[in-house]
Design an enzyme around this catalytic site. Structure first.
Site, mmCIF file in Angstrom:
data_model
loop_
_atom_site.group_PDB
_atom_site.id
_atom_site.type_symbol
_atom_site.label_atom_id
_atom_site.label_comp_id
_atom_site.label_asym_id
_atom_site.label_seq_id
_atom_site.Cartn_x
_atom_site.Cartn_y
_atom_site.Cartn_z
ATOM 1 N N GLU A 331 0.821 -1.208 0.000
ATOM 2 C CA GLU A 331 0.000 0.000 0.000
ATOM 3 C C GLU A 331 0.861 1.267 0.000
ATOM 4 O O GLU A 331 0.698 2.172 0.819
ATOM 5 C CB GLU A 331 -0.983 0.014 1.175
ATOM 6 C CG GLU A 331 -2.120 -0.980 1.024
ATOM 7 C CD GLU A 331 -3.298 -0.707 1.947
ATOM 8 O OE1 GLU A 331 -3.450 0.451 2.411
ATOM 9 O OE2 GLU A 331 -4.059 -1.648 2.213
ATOM 10 N N ASP A 478 1.247 -8.678 2.775
ATOM 11 C CA ASP A 478 -0.055 -8.688 3.417
ATOM 12 C C ASP A 478 -0.885 -9.681 2.612
ATOM 13 O O ASP A 478 -1.353 -9.364 1.523
ATOM 14 C CB ASP A 478 -0.671 -7.289 3.393
ATOM 15 C CG ASP A 478 -2.096 -7.257 3.943
ATOM 16 O OD1 ASP A 478 -2.616 -8.322 4.324
ATOM 17 O OD2 ASP A 478 -2.695 -6.164 3.952
ATOM 18 N N ASN A 480 -3.675 -11.061 3.582
ATOM 19 C CA ASN A 480 -5.095 -10.997 3.928
ATOM 20 C C ASN A 480 -5.643 -12.382 4.270
ATOM 21 O O ASN A 480 -6.781 -12.722 3.931
ATOM 22 C CB ASN A 480 -5.899 -10.361 2.787
ATOM 23 C CG ASN A 480 -5.928 -8.844 2.885
ATOM 24 O OD1 ASN A 480 -6.213 -8.284 3.946
ATOM 25 N ND2 ASN A 480 -5.592 -8.173 1.790
#
Length: 593
Positions: A331, A478, A480
């Site tokens: 991100e 990440d 998730n």
């Protein structure tokens, strides 16, 4: 337009009639004339700097020198005429004009090694480094392709106790050779125009407070602006210095941050053959600044603490304090990578590469310590594109195609995999494959993530086999995916059975049960399975991992996560003391030769 009158010496003579005269006896201190002239470019630039006034000329490289010198001379004559006319208008009511003196001719020439350069010589050859430009009584030392700042900016937000990392780019120079001097404003800053007018250029209003590319203001600097004087250099060559003044004053920091105690474990760099690795989702600004984020996801976080400039102060201090060798970030806004993270981490010895996420303004960034690694090659892919175009995924594509609804959903995702092959500078020939990803986010997207992970692992096996046989894998991101997910089982056990609940995570219409086998033997989660790596008001869980091959690397040190009390001091994350909704994972990996 190029105003050549401004290049005249300050010691000018004015006749009784108001005629402006140039005294050739008025000698100025020799100032630089910076010339930028590169092979293959049609133009060159000639820049004069006199008494703080910058003037630039853009000329053809294949033009004769005489034309440039004539342009300078004509510009001065034109300036003299304007000055005379202005003086005449001022005196028009004071009686008839008296006969005046004729302006003294101004000699403009270029001299090299004691000899005047022929006016027939082309600009590309005439403007040599070390030549002297004579304009009347002034002399300018020609600096051809001198070290020059192409970018020089201070960050908008300055916090006491947090590193100030200017955004700097230099042409014909080396940032490691450049000189930096920091100053603090003596009086507290006020934004009123009257006060601001008193400060610029007045060194008496500033006190020297430090040297070096990065400066950490103290609490004593709160309320005062900072100034940086930076001189571009390349070895023994110097260019024209720039002075940067901060737009605002230093503000008070948040006090203790969630990462401060962690820095106690990372005061020094890891010693070879150990490698310190960081994986961190830093929360993209494009997501932090939405109405949903402010009112639903993070309503407990003050709006100012969600602002990018504020969070960047915390992120840069946090990352700098880890003294890592490999940093994988998710991100990352493109502008943040270019204007903030790259200049900051470069100052701390790290180089980086960026992979934008298709259809988004954020992506993945991998940084590596340049004293320990060099980048050999990059093998980034977009997972959905690789699934349909690379033959190594044909078997998986065939099985996914059995459910067109699921296939369409997978192909709509722009998830990327960043892959960097690095070489160990301490042991040339020894390579490591560093992977970084951010899988599909939806809570019911377990089936999509399984397919994405299958593609990622197969691609990584192919890359290692083709360009870095035997190289260990460090896979950060990440994902998730919680520890009971199909993705985690695929990585840890190397196979996911067709009965796994994630195959039906989004309902029967998108179900596609299959036995999915990893391209790697079981991998190890280097930071184990902490209770959470993401902690927001409505959710907390472990979503982030650093996966390694246990037969190639071992965990030497695991940096403890912040305590639950530290994480929840301001209810949840992000907060005034933590810049993201995720927590960084940090570990030292032993990579034996």
């Amino acid at each position: 337009m190029f105003n050549l009158l401004s290049l005249l010496p300050r010691r000018l003579l004015v006749s009784s009639s108001g005629t402006l005269l140039v005294s050739c006896r008025s000698l100025c201190r020799m100032e630089p004339a910076v010339v930028r002239c590169l092979p293959g470019e049609p133009k060159l630039t000639i820049s004069f700097c006199l008494h703080g006034s910058h003037k630039h000329m853009l000329r053809d490289q294949d033009e004769t020198l005489g034309k440039v010198l004539a342009r300078i001379s004509n510009g001065i004559a034109k300036g003299q005429g304007k000055a005379k006319k202005s003086k005449k208008n001022q005196n028009q009511n004071q009686g008839p004009e008296q006969p005046g003196e004729t302006p003294e001719h101004v000699v403009v020439k270029l001299v090299y090694d004691g000899q005047e350069v022929a006016e027939t010589e082309l600009n590309s050859a005439a403007w040599r480094d070390g030549a002297v430009l004579h304009v009347g009584g002034c002399k300018y030392a020609v600096q051809r392709n001198a070290p020059t700042w192409t970018t020089a900016e201070l960050p908008v937000s300055l916090l006491a106790g947090f590193p100030v990392c200017p955004n700097l780019e230099v042409e014909f120079g080396n940032l490691q050779d450049c000189e930096f001097t920091w100053y603090k404003e003596n009086a507290p800053y006020t934004s009123s125009p009257e006060a601001a007018a008193e400060v610029p250029g007045q060194d008496s209003g500033w006190t020297e407070v430090g040297h070096g590319r990065v400066h950490v203001p103290s609490n004593q600097d709160i309320g005062c602006r900072l100034k940086l004087r930076c001189t571009p250099r390349d070895g023994g060559r110097s260019g024209v210095a720039k002075e940067l003044v901060s737009a605002g004053a230093v503000e008070a920091g948040p006090g203790v941050c969630t990462f401060d105690n962690r820095h106690a474990y990372t005061v020094k760099e890891a010693e070879w053959p150990a490698v310190r690795v960081v994986s961190y989702n830093i929360l993209a600004d494009v997501y932090a600044q939405t109405e949903l984020s402010r009112t639903v996801l993070y309503p407990y976080c003050p709006p100012y603490a969600l602002q990018l400039d504020y969070r960047q102060n915390l992120i840069k201090k946090e990352l700098a304090g880890y003294n890592a060798d490999l940093v994988c970030l998710q991100e990352v806004d493109k502008g943040v990578f270019v204007d903030s993270l790259t200049p900051a981490l470069d100052a701390f010895g790290l180089d980086g590469v960026f992979r934008i996420k298709e259809k988004q303004h954020e992506g993945l960034a991998t940084f590596y310590r340049r004293s320990k690694f060099q980048l050999l090659s990059r093998h980034d892919i977009v997972l959905n594109e690789a699934l349909t175009s690379d033959p190594i995924h044909s078997a998986l594509l065939e099985r996914v195609s059995a459910n067109s609804t699921l296939k369409d959903k997978i192909l709509q995702r722009s998830t990327a995999l960043q892959v960097s092959v690095l070489e160990d500078l301490n042991l040339p020939g020894r390579k490591v494959c560093v992977a970084n990803t951010h899988l599909y986010w939806h809570p019911k997207g377990g089936n999509v993530r399984l397919v994405q992970m299958g593609v990622a692992l197969q691609h990584l096996r192919h890359v290692i086999g083709e360009v870095a046989p035997g190289a260990p894998l460090v896979f950060c991101g990440d994902f998730n995916s919680t520890p009971n997910s199909g993705v985690f089982q695929l990585v840890r056990e190397a196979v996911v059975p067709l009965q796994h609940q994630d195959w039906t995570s989004s309902g029967p219409e998108e179900s596609c049960p299959m036995e999915l086998v990893s391209a790697f033997p079981p991998l190890l989660s280097a930071c184990s399975q902490p209770p959470y790596t993401n902690y927001v008001g409505g959710f907390h869980g472990c979503l982030d991992y650093i996966f390694i091959q246990p037969d190639s690397m071992q965990v030497e040190q695991l940096i403890p996560l912040p305590s639950h009390q530290e994480v929840t001091t301001y209810e949840a994350l992000p907060s005034v003391a933590h810049p993201s909704d995720h927590i960084a994972l940090i570990c030292d990996l032993r990579w034996d030769p």
